[in-house]
Design a protein around this motif. Structure first.
Motif, PDB file in Angstrom:
ATOM      1  N   GLU C  90       0.827  -1.216   0.000  1.00 27.80           N
ATOM      2  CA  GLU C  90       0.000   0.000   0.000  1.00 27.80           C
ATOM      3  C   GLU C  90       0.859   1.263   0.000  1.00 27.80           C
ATOM      4  OE1 GLU C  90      -0.179  -2.529   2.150  1.00 27.80           O
ATOM      5  OE2 GLU C  90      -2.222  -2.885   2.849  1.00 27.80           O
ATOM      6  N   PHE C  91       2.061   1.186   0.582  1.00 30.27           N
ATOM      7  CA  PHE C  91       2.980   2.331   0.500  1.00 30.27           C
ATOM      8  C   PHE C  91       3.838   2.235  -0.768  1.00 30.27           C
ATOM      9  CE2 PHE C  91       2.952   2.862   5.351  1.00 30.27           C
ATOM     10  CZ  PHE C  91       2.213   4.024   5.303  1.00 30.27           C
ATOM     11  N   MET C  92       4.374   1.032  -1.007  1.00 33.65           N
ATOM     12  CA  MET C  92       5.404   0.902  -2.042  1.00 33.65           C
ATOM     13  C   MET C  92       4.823   1.021  -3.436  1.00 33.65           C
ATOM     14  SD  MET C  92       8.513  -1.802  -2.292  1.00 33.65           S
ATOM     15  CE  MET C  92       7.671  -3.255  -2.882  1.00 33.65           C
ATOM     16  N   THR C  93       3.602   0.545  -3.675  1.00 38.30           N
ATOM     17  CA  THR C  93       3.088   0.538  -5.044  1.00 38.30           C
ATOM     18  C   THR C  93       1.971   1.558  -5.255  1.00 38.30           C
ATOM     19  OG1 THR C  93       1.376  -1.183  -4.801  1.00 38.30           O
ATOM     20  CG2 THR C  93       3.637  -1.934  -5.138  1.00 38.30           C
ATOM     21  N   ALA C  94       1.908   2.565  -4.403  1.00 32.65           N
ATOM     22  CA  ALA C  94       0.961   3.665  -4.624  1.00 32.65           C
ATOM     23  C   ALA C  94       1.620   4.710  -5.508  1.00 32.65           C
ATOM     24  CB  ALA C  94       0.568   4.300  -3.294  1.00 32.65           C
ATOM     25  N   TYR C  95       0.774   5.466  -6.209  1.00 32.72           N
ATOM     26  CA  TYR C  95       1.284   6.558  -7.030  1.00 32.72           C
ATOM     27  C   TYR C  95       1.318   7.838  -6.194  1.00 32.72           C
ATOM     28  CZ  TYR C  95       1.791   9.586 -11.129  1.00 32.72           C
ATOM     29  OH  TYR C  95       2.243  10.507 -12.038  1.00 32.72           O
ATOM     30  N   THR C  96       1.828   8.893  -6.789  1.00 30.94           N
ATOM     31  CA  THR C  96       1.769  10.231  -6.221  1.00 30.94           C
ATOM     32  C   THR C  96       0.345  10.535  -5.718  1.00 30.94           C
ATOM     33  OG1 THR C  96       3.400  10.888  -7.850  1.00 30.94           O
ATOM     34  CG2 THR C  96       2.183  12.651  -6.770  1.00 30.94           C
ATOM     35  N   PRO C  97       0.208  11.074  -4.523  1.00 31.63           N
ATOM     36  CA  PRO C  97      -1.133  11.223  -3.924  1.00 31.63           C
ATOM     37  C   PRO C  97      -1.970  12.354  -4.505  1.00 31.63           C
ATOM     38  CG  PRO C  97       0.556  12.051  -2.435  1.00 31.63           C
ATOM     39  CD  PRO C  97       1.281  11.436  -3.595  1.00 31.63           C
ATOM     40  N   TYR C  98      -2.146  12.358  -5.824  1.00 30.17           N
ATOM     41  CA  TYR C  98      -2.978  13.393  -6.431  1.00 30.17           C
ATOM     42  C   TYR C  98      -4.456  13.194  -6.086  1.00 30.17           C
ATOM     43  CZ  TYR C  98       0.965  14.951  -9.320  1.00 30.17           C
ATOM     44  OH  TYR C  98       2.166  15.438  -9.757  1.00 30.17           O
ATOM     45  N   GLN C  99      -4.913  11.920  -5.991  1.00 32.04           N
ATOM     46  CA  GLN C  99      -6.296  11.664  -5.564  1.00 32.04           C
ATOM     47  C   GLN C  99      -6.279  11.569  -4.038  1.00 32.04           C
ATOM     48  OE1 GLN C  99      -9.066  11.680  -7.178  1.00 32.04           O
ATOM     49  NE2 GLN C  99      -8.340  11.668  -9.296  1.00 32.04           N
ATOM     50  N   ALA C 100      -6.434  12.708  -3.400  1.00 34.28           N
ATOM     51  CA  ALA C 100      -6.199  12.781  -1.962  1.00 34.28           C
ATOM     52  C   ALA C 100      -7.016  11.765  -1.166  1.00 34.28           C
ATOM     53  CB  ALA C 100      -6.492  14.193  -1.467  1.00 34.28           C
ATOM     54  N   GLU C 101      -8.301  11.609  -1.501  1.00 34.45           N
ATOM     55  CA  GLU C 101      -9.178  10.742  -0.702  1.00 34.45           C
ATOM     56  C   GLU C 101      -8.701   9.290  -0.731  1.00 34.45           C
ATOM     57  OE1 GLU C 101     -10.097  12.643  -3.195  1.00 34.45           O
ATOM     58  OE2 GLU C 101     -11.506  14.155  -2.471  1.00 34.45           O
ATOM     59  N   ALA C 102      -7.981   8.913  -1.801  1.00 38.29           N
ATOM     60  CA  ALA C 102      -7.502   7.533  -1.932  1.00 38.29           C
ATOM     61  C   ALA C 102      -6.032   7.417  -1.522  1.00 38.29           C
ATOM     62  CB  ALA C 102      -7.691   7.057  -3.375  1.00 38.29           C
ATOM     63  N   SER C 103      -5.498   8.457  -0.875  1.00 35.83           N
ATOM     64  CA  SER C 103      -4.074   8.491  -0.558  1.00 35.83           C
ATOM     65  C   SER C 103      -3.822   9.060   0.829  1.00 35.83           C
ATOM     66  CB  SER C 103      -3.329   9.372  -1.579  1.00 35.83           C
ATOM     67  OG  SER C 103      -3.744   9.103  -2.879  1.00 35.83           O
ATOM     68  N   GLN C 104      -4.797   8.940   1.723  1.00 36.80           N
ATOM     69  CA  GLN C 104      -4.637   9.561   3.039  1.00 36.80           C
ATOM     70  C   GLN C 104      -3.446   8.992   3.805  1.00 36.80           C
ATOM     71  OE1 GLN C 104      -6.382  12.311   4.600  1.00 36.80           O
ATOM     72  NE2 GLN C 104      -6.570  12.550   2.398  1.00 36.80           N
ATOM     73  N   GLY C 105      -3.116   7.741   3.581  1.00 35.93           N
ATOM     74  CA  GLY C 105      -1.984   7.135   4.279  1.00 35.93           C
ATOM     75  C   GLY C 105      -0.687   7.844   3.939  1.00 35.93           C
ATOM     76  N   THR C 106      -0.402   7.925   2.631  1.00 34.05           N
ATOM     77  CA  THR C 106       0.817   8.592   2.181  1.00 34.05           C
ATOM     78  C   THR C 106       0.809  10.065   2.578  1.00 34.05           C
ATOM     79  OG1 THR C 106       1.192   7.076   0.344  1.00 34.05           O
ATOM     80  CG2 THR C 106       2.064   9.306   0.093  1.00 34.05           C
ATOM     81  N   LEU C 107      -0.342  10.725   2.420  1.00 37.49           N
ATOM     82  CA  LEU C 107      -0.400  12.164   2.694  1.00 37.49           C
ATOM     83  C   LEU C 107      -0.177  12.469   4.179  1.00 37.49           C
ATOM     84  CD1 LEU C 107      -3.363  13.029   0.328  1.00 37.49           C
ATOM     85  CD2 LEU C 107      -1.056  13.994   0.163  1.00 37.49           C
TER      86      LEU C 107
END
Lengths: 490, 131, 452
Positions: C90-107
């Motif tokens: 979930e961290f390693m294969t996520a993209y840049t957190p442009y879709q904030a709602e789907a990237s709260q972990g990274t953000l």
């Protein structure tokens, strides 16, 4: 709840630091010592593990979701490549280690250079750029160095199509060039008449992505190449979309003089939540003397093969160094392992199946009533659809649809890029996704289209099922809060 | 389209120009432009004392997902800027033609004003395409 | 094989839907002359087992060395939990957190990272990271120039005691912006920036001053005096700092009376393996006034439609995907994965743990140096206090020592001769907390043998 909010004074992950605190009062002058107390979290090891595991679960990722993000090539990142690059000998090797402790690493890197020359049809490669944008910088800086080395001082313009990635004009400016934008025709190809108007003795070069960000192959590339070369300019290939033609068309054969690859796209290295990437540059004959350093060389001494570093002493006209050591080494090792796993036939399959998946998805969406931006063209490995109709009739934007897709468990495609197609999605399924997944995505899109017509509000207010609802990004700028502070509302 | 007051003049880059009684001109961006940008969150102002040529970049207006340069509609010296925009950039959204003014110029050549569109021409120009 | 799931039936059905007879037909818009034949330099496919065997053998040939090189990359203990969690898919294969709602972990993680870095450096804002320490310095110089729009004719002072590779990287990257770089000398006795060299510059001659703390030689600079000098000349101060050292040393935000304006550095010591030079990450912190000139991503905390707290990329109008040719930088990467590791590392260590690590490094380095300087002809190159690296003058060629100690599987340090020929025979060594007393004894014994 941030890690700071669960901090408790005096708590520690005791196993993770030396048992005693050494006294350095005699070794560090008092005036240079830290007196300010830093607020770092005070937490136990279990608290840390739980906190960050839970955070990870709030992310979409390739490992958990279909991720059809155009121009980003979100394909499966093989675990084998990750493991191969994580061998202790590679992880522990210091970047300045003597050559005798570097032959294993350097042999992999040398071979990767050779693979890249082969798939690009270029004459030389430097793996040092740490991302596509740095590869672009290296490439454009080489174009500049080339012209200057010939005493050609008037070339101060770089031509960029309006559909190009934002990094292209940003890079040209970083290298001290002026940017000339040219339009794209309604069929997705570059407007040759407009190009003719801007090509002059001031043209240093042109930056192109092919297949372009419109999701089509630039059919006039040979004409463009002749036109630019005749005017004394050079051609830069933005490798963002190399996945579409990997092994099938070599940028060198199209007349490009210099290019970068995105190993985190085409060579399946993980995106890591925004990096690290890797953006090697490859060049034709003319730019060989200007490649950034260091590069790995190979020599035969009697029976023995040894690998060594080529530095600015060996490449005196080099544009120079781009990082403290040599780029994102671990990413290079992953790309090397990926290349071995695929082999030469696998590289061809990448292009074939990414193109098959894209054209199949395009056809299914077209049949379902979505508006295709370039309906008369073949899709490359990606294609554009537009929600301009829905925006007009139902006041639903492409961003609304993107957010609603998240509710259906699909990461949204790239939205609003390129800017020339209004309310667009750029969709890239990649070769590693199955027909079933693509079909499920089509079903979700059809459902959303129905929702737009029957209950547009559910789309406009999406997402509904994620950790947060739509975020106030105006507030995020106006009431800038970029760090945790004790006592601040949370 | 938004409001296009008849008494102002308009640059193709969507700045409005008002000639004041003392001969200076006030510049802002049009209702059409603020609407296209969306919620404005930041304005980069020119500095008082700068001398600008017609068409030269004078500043930047930013929304969350877009940024747009502001150009000097005519040549002149910057004699005042709207400092209130630093804290309240949304004034451009709420009140583009009065409270949301951006800077004032002392013109170098008032004849340049003749080269700028009148309100009806600007209105037609906005309607003619996706500007 | 390219990890392709398609069965023959899938392919047939998909081609039928598209309305073509073969996959080849999908490439019919590409001019015939451009279609490539078979690849000649890429080998036949290999199984995962074979690839792992091949690379394991190669990795093994580089392994089992006791290394005492620092010089910009530092071997520290990395808690097991760091990469166990960072490499979750979930961290390693996520993209840049442009879709904030789907990237709260990274953000949220980046927000926590920014908070930790501002705490460590004593500055107001941090970005989500840059490529590495060297490029972070180059970006800091570009940022200083943007901040001070009227920089024409002013100089950026670059001391020759910063990492030589940083100096080279800066030259490559800022070459095209009309910024004048002036290299300034260091004192041959102290290794510190030579204040006498600064007398030639008048107020307003200087755009920015770069100060490395500790510098390339491990020597600690008089950062207060340097910062005050810069401020009295209306120049910005760019600190290049080692993040481990910040647990023990005064943070850049408190240098002199006004503090440094920008702090950058190599983030690798915070939980990232030395791994042949990357991926690492560069960090950048600054005073609030400079935030709009910062390059790269920045995460902000905000609220959602329900008023619930959430995180999103902010101030994006600075960046290339919006500003194109007028962006603050062409960068569109942050080294997300290594930042993930660093954030977990800093959480596990806390200030107390980081301080224990830093102090241990300092003490062990001094321990080894004091043993070595007892030997004939071995002496400190500089007489200033040093942190966890130290430059020594040797009675014999550093390269010869290196070769001889290889027999004991020890890399004694970096031979300084190629970088600073003026020193003659010299070595830069570094000891971190990973070395035991036994390791140090082995080193001293092997070193003694070389002098015989």
């Amino acid at each position: 709840m941030t890690i700071f909010d669960i901090s408790t004074t005096g708590r520690r992950a005791t196993a993770q630091a030396p048992l005693n605190i050494a006294n350095v009062d005699d070794l560090i002058p008092k005036a240079l010592q830290r007196s300010q107390e830093t607020i770092l979290p005070e937490v136990s090891e279990l608290e840390v593990v739980r906190h960050y595991t839970r955070l990870s679960q709030k992310n979409f990722s390739i490992d958990t979701h279909f991720y059809p993000l155009g121009s980003c090539t979100m394909k499966y990142n093989p675990r084998g490549a990750h493991h191969a690059a994580s061998m202790p000998g590679f992880k522990q090797r210091h970047p300045l280690a003597p050559l005798v402790y570097s032959q294993g690493y350097l042999s992999c890197i040398y071979e990767l250079q050779e693979f890249i020359k082969d798939v690009t049809g270029m004459k030389g490669v430097s793996l040092t750029p740490m991302a596509g944008a740095q590869g672009e910088f290296a490439g454009v800086a080489m174009i500049k160095a080339y012209h200057l080395s010939r005493g050609d001082f008037v070339r101060d313009e770089i031509i960029v199509p309006s559909a190009a990635h934002g990094t292209n004009p940003a890079t040209a400016v970083m290298c001290g060039f002026k940017v000339k934008e040219i339009p794209v025709k309604s069929d997705g190809d570059v407007d040759l008449e407009a190009l003719k108007q801007v090509v002059t003795e001031r043209t240093a070069g042109i930056m192109l992505t092919n297949p372009s960000t419109c999701g089509v192959f630039e059919r006039d590339i040979e004409t463009i190449s002749k036109m630019i070369h005749k005017a004394g300019g050079l051609l830069y290939y933005d490798g963002a979309n190399l996945n579409a033609i990997l092994g099938r068309v070599k940028p060198g054969d199209m007349g490009f003089d210099v290019m970068h690859l995105n190993l985190h796209k085409t060579f399946a290295t993980p995106h890591g939540g925004g990096g690290p990437g890797s953006g090697p540059v490859a060049v034709g004959e003319r730019l060989l003397p200007f490649l950034p350093t260091p590069i790995v060389g190979k020599q035969h001494q009697s029976e023995k093969v040894t690998y060594y570093w080529l530095t600015e002493k060996d490449i005196p006209q080099s544009i120079g160094r781009l990082s403290a050591f040599m780029g994102n080494a671990g990413i290079l090792l992953r790309a090397y392992a990926y290349s071995l796993l695929l082999g030469r036939d696998g590289m061809h399959e990448v292009a074939e199946f990414s193109t098959l998946n894209a054209n199949y998805l395009l056809k299914r969406l077209e049949q379902a009533g979505f508006k295709i931006a370039y309906p008369t063209r073949r899709a490359s490995h990606e294609f554009l659809i537009s929600f301009s109709r829905e925006a007009k009739e139902y006041k639903v934007s492409a961003m609304d649809v993107a957010k609603r897709l998240l509710d259906y468990g699909f990461h949204a495609p790239t939205t609003y890029f390129p800017l020339l197609v209004p309310e667009c999605f750029l969709i890239e399924p990649t070769e590693t996704e199955s027909k079933e997944i693509i079909d499920a995505f089509v079903e979700a899109m059809i459902n959303i289209l129905d929702e737009i017509k029957s209950n547009a509000d559910i789309v406009k207010k999406a997402p509904h099922s994620l950790p947060v609802k739509r975020l106030d990004d105006v507030k995020a700028v106006k009431e800038l809060d970029v760090r945790w502070e004790s006592g601040k509302n949370s | 389209m938004g409001m296009i007051p008849a008494e102002l003049k308009y640059a193709k880059t969507h700045e409005w120009v008002r000639t004041e009684d003392d001969g200076t001109v006030t510049v802002g961006i049009t209702d059409h432009a603020q609407h296209a940008l969306g919620d404005i969150v930041y304005v980069d102002l020119p500095e008082v004392g700068d001398t600008l040529k017609a068409g030269q970049e004078a500043g930047v207006v930013e929304s969350v997902k877009a940024a747009s340069d502001i150009y000097a509609p005519i040549s002149g010296e910057v004699i005042a800027v709207n400092d209130e925009l630093a804290d309240n950039p949304e004034m451009i959204n709420n009140d583009p033609y009065t409270g949301g003014w951006i800077f004032k110029l002392k013109p170098l050549d008032v004849n340049e004003l003749d080269d700028i569109q009148d309100s009806d021409v600007y209105k037609e120009w906005c309607e003619s395409g996706d500007h | 094989m390219a990890f392709i799931p398609h069965t023959q039936q899938d392919i047939a059905a998909m081609l039928a839907t598209i309305g073509v007879d073969s996959i080849d037909q999908l490439f019919d818009e590409i001019p015939e002359a451009l279609r490539a034949g078979i690849l000649t330099h890429v080998p036949e496919e290999m199984s995962e087992m074979d690839v792992l065997r091949l690379m394991s053998d190669r990795a093994a040939s580089d392994a089992n060395v006791s290394s005492f090189i620092g010089a910009g990359a530092y071997e520290h203990h990395i808690p097991s939990a760091v990469w166990d969690i960072a490499t979750r898919g979930e961290f390693m294969t996520a993209y840049t957190p442009y879709q904030a709602e789907a990237s709260q972990g990274t953000l949220q993680l980046i927000y926590e990272f920014q908070s930790m870095m501002t705490q460590l450096t004593g500055l107001d804002v941090a970005n989500a990271s840059l490529y590495d320490g060297a490029t972070a310095l180059a970006e800091a110089i570009l940022m200083a120039a943007r901040y001070n729009k009227r920089f024409a004719g002013k100089k950026v002072l670059l001391p020759r005691n910063i990492h030589p590779h940083y100096l080279q990287t800066v030259k490559t990257i800022v070459a095209h912006q009309g910024i004048e770089l002036a290299e300034i000398d260091f004192s041959a006795t102290t290794g510190q920036i030579d204040l006498a060299c600064l007398a030639q510059f008048k107020p307003d001659d200087v755009l920015a001053v770069v100060i490395a703390q500790p510098n390339f030689f491990g020597v600690m600079e008089d950062v207060d005096a340097m910062t005050d000098w810069a401020k009295s000349h209306n120049a910005l101060v760019i600190g290049v700092v080692n993040p481990t050292s910040l647990a023990a040393l005064k943070p850049p935000g408190q240098w002199g009376t006004e503090g440094a304006d920008i702090a950058v550095g190599e983030g690798q010591p915070l939980g990232v393996p030395v791994a042949s030079g990357g991926p690492y990450f560069g960090f950048m912190c600054a005073k609030q006034a400079l935030v709009r000139q910062m390059p790269g991503r920045i995460v902000g905390r905000t609220t959602d439609l329900d008023g619930k707290e959430g995180y999103t990329l902010t101030l994006q109008a600075r960046e290339q995907h919006i500003r194109r040719g007028k962006a603050t930088s062409n960068i569109c990467t942050n080294q997300g994965l290594t930042v993930t590791a660093a954030t977990i590392y800093l959480s596990l260590l806390g200030l107390e743990g980081l301080k224990r690590v830093a102090n241990d490094c300092v003490v062990k380095t001094h321990q080894l140096v004091s043993e070595l300087t007892k030997l004939p002809g071995v002496e400190l190159l500089f007489n200033s206090p040093y942190f966890h690296e130290c430059a020594l003058r040797l009675p014999v060629d550093g390269h010869v020592i290196q070769q001889k100690m290889q027999e004991k599987c020890i890399t004694p340090g970096l031979n300084l001769q190629p970088y600073f020929p003026e020193f003659g025979n010299a070595l830069l060594l570094c000891v971190t907390e990973t070395k035991t007393d036994a390791d140090l004894s082995c080193y001293v014994d092997a070193f003694k043998a070389c002098l015989k």
